[in-house]
Design an enzyme around this catalytic site. Structure first.
Site, PDB file in Angstrom:
ATOM      1  CG  HIS A 144      -0.020   0.085   2.516  1.00 18.03           C
ATOM      2  ND1 HIS A 144       0.470  -0.932   3.129  1.00 18.03           N
ATOM      3  CD2 HIS A 144       0.234   1.291   3.166  1.00 18.03           C
ATOM      4  CE1 HIS A 144       1.035  -0.575   4.217  1.00 18.03           C
ATOM      5  NE2 HIS A 144       0.870   0.755   4.331  1.00 18.03           N
ATOM      6  CG  HIS A 182       7.420   5.158   0.561  1.00 12.26           C
ATOM      7  ND1 HIS A 182       6.977   6.279   1.304  1.00 12.26           N
ATOM      8  CD2 HIS A 182       7.391   4.152   1.479  1.00 12.26           C
ATOM      9  CE1 HIS A 182       6.916   5.845   2.767  1.00 12.26           C
ATOM     10  NE2 HIS A 182       7.027   4.337   2.690  1.00 12.26           N
TER      11      HIS A 182
END
Length: 177
Positions: free
Chosen positions: A37, A120
């Site tokens: 995620h 990220h």
């Protein structure tokens, strides 16, 4: 207490790309497919009433869908290890969504996030002894890239910790329109 965070779950082809970049080195702690995620806001441990207030505040966020793409790989260093992550581009739309999520969380009663937002997707964790393996992974995958993928929602997750690691449960999904 509920351990919550807000994130974007990448679609299956992007998760497949990230999994393909992983080698099977036992020296690195690989993130499982189910846990890949992009965190918009880590909330942490909260009581149910505050969690409900956060969920309601997130439901009031309005933002248009946008496209992201994987654009390289890097690492965060910490005192006893760190994380290897895939970067995403372009940053402005995801940063704008993260800022809206932050405002909603603070409006619901959470303390402001002190760390700068760095979009990220973590793919591995490492300890001090396995830094060379993290370096090799980054070197092999420095040019990792994907076609753009659409981000049309974000999700409130609960992280449940066990001796087998973290398991993430979707609490609420919020559409972007």
């Amino acid at each position: 207490m509920h351990r919550l965070f807000v994130a974007i779950r990448p679609p299956e082809p992007i998760r497949d790309l990230l999994i393909d970049a992983m080698d099977d080195s036992p020296e690195l702690g690989w993130v499982k497919d189910d846990n890949l995620h992009l965190t918009l806001r880590f909330i942490g441990e909260v009581e149910r009433p505050l969690g409900d207030d956060v969920a309601a505040a997130l439901a009031r966020i309005r933002a248009a869908p946008f496209a992201l793409a994987i654009a390289g790989i890097g690492r965060f260093d910490r005192r006893n290890g760190g994380a290897v992550w895939a970067a995403v581009e372009p940053r402005p739309a995801v940063a704008a969504l993260a800022a809206k999520v932050e405002r909603a969380c603070v409006g619901a009663g959470l303390e402001p996030e002190r760390r700068a937002f760095h979009p990220h997707i973590t793919i591995a964790r490492w300890n001090r002894r396995s830094a060379a393996f993290a370096d090799a992974l980054v070197a092999r995958n420095r040019a990792l890239a994907s076609d753009p993928f659409e981000v049309d929602c974000f999700t409130l997750f609960e992280s449940k910790l066990s001796r087998h690691g973290a398991h993430y449960e979707e609490i609420m999904r919020y559409p972007l329109e």
